[in-house]
Scaffold this active site. Structure first.
Site, PDB file in Angstrom:
ATOM      1  N   GLY A  39      12.748  -4.382  36.895  1.00  0.00           N
ATOM      2  CA  GLY A  39      13.537  -4.902  37.997  1.00  0.00           C
ATOM      3  C   GLY A  39      15.032  -4.863  37.768  1.00  0.00           C
ATOM      4  O   GLY A  39      15.814  -5.323  38.605  1.00  0.00           O
ATOM      5  N   ALA A  40      15.456  -4.296  36.649  1.00  0.00           N
ATOM      6  CA  ALA A  40      16.891  -4.261  36.333  1.00  0.00           C
ATOM      7  C   ALA A  40      17.656  -3.300  37.236  1.00  0.00           C
ATOM      8  O   ALA A  40      18.862  -3.454  37.451  1.00  0.00           O
ATOM      9  CB  ALA A  40      17.103  -3.870  34.873  1.00  0.00           C
ATOM     10  N   SER A  43      15.236   2.537  37.996  1.00  0.00           N
ATOM     11  CA  SER A  43      14.699   3.574  38.887  1.00  0.00           C
ATOM     12  C   SER A  43      15.638   3.847  40.057  1.00  0.00           C
ATOM     13  O   SER A  43      15.819   5.000  40.458  1.00  0.00           O
ATOM     14  CB  SER A  43      13.316   3.155  39.413  1.00  0.00           C
ATOM     15  OG  SER A  43      12.388   3.058  38.359  1.00  0.00           O
ATOM     16  N   SER A 110      11.445   0.694  27.590  1.00  0.00           N
ATOM     17  CA  SER A 110      11.675   1.007  26.166  1.00  0.00           C
ATOM     18  C   SER A 110      12.306  -0.183  25.434  1.00  0.00           C
ATOM     19  O   SER A 110      13.481  -0.145  25.091  1.00  0.00           O
ATOM     20  CB  SER A 110      12.532   2.267  26.011  1.00  0.00           C
ATOM     21  OG  SER A 110      13.647   2.295  26.861  1.00  0.00           O
TER      22      SER A 110
END
Length: 203
Positions: A39-40, A43, A110
């Site tokens: 959610g940062a 994408s 990651s």
């Protein structure tokens, strides 16, 4: 005692090298590795960045965590060991794409610094840019577009990064994006400026 099969395999020397492939594309290949919580905004920024680069005539590809989980890493779960294996597969895929002369945008959580460092070691100096999408947990939870944080808080999703599984922020990223305080398009421009500065792109 014989060596493992992996140590007995010798890759053939390439007939056409990376530089020759990149020359045809009029660009310098690179891996832009975006890391951050779910959610940062990884994408979103990756998609907009690829669109921006494509509009300038660059050859790109996005390796997105959700897409990878549905294909290349469909057999993996979310244990620490599976997360390590996911990053190994993604970094190898990205390395081959860079060898093909592409600008590869990786958007995966990651969470472990050691594995990100190992991914970096697969590339030549200057080819790997670690991009920390530094969005506070509270903002990621507020967005929660997939409902995963709520499920994690209810113990319905286990080993969830930032809640029940750790996230290790990058020690020295080339780029830090504050997607909780700036728009995704502003973040894209920050990445573009860093790419120009490093002569990955000319314009």
């Amino acid at each position: 005692m014989s060596k493992p099969l992996s140590e007995q395999i010798f890759a053939p020397a390439p007939i056409i090298g990376k530089d020759a492939r990149a020359f045809l594309k009029s660009q310098r290949p690179a891996c832009l590795w975006m890391t951050g919580l779910s959610g940062a905004g990884k994408s979103t920024v990756a998609g907009l960045l690829e669109k921006r680069l494509h509009g300038l005539g660059h050859h790109t590809y996005v390796l997105d965590g959700d897409t990878i989980r549905g294909g290349l890493c469909a057999d993996l779960g979310f244990s620490d060991a599976d997360r390590v294996e996911q990053i190994r597969r993604v970094s190898e895929t990205a390395r081959m794409m860079v060898d093909a002369g592409l600008i590869v945008i990786v958007a995966v959580i990651s969470p472990f610094q050691k594995e990100r460092d190992k991914a970096r070691s697969s590339f030549e100096v200057g080819e790997f840019l670690e991009i920390f999408v530094d969005t506070p947990l509270a903002i990621c939870e507020k967005r929660d577009t997939k409902g995963l944080y709520l499920k994690a808080r209810q113990n319905k999703v286990l080993n969830f990064t930032g809640i029940s599984s750790p996230y290790e922020p990058p020690a020295a990223p080339e780029i830090t994006l504050h997607c909780g305080a700036e728009s995704a398009r502003d973040s894209v421009e920050h990445v573009m400026a860093a790419m120009r500065q490093r002569k990955i792109i000319a314009s």
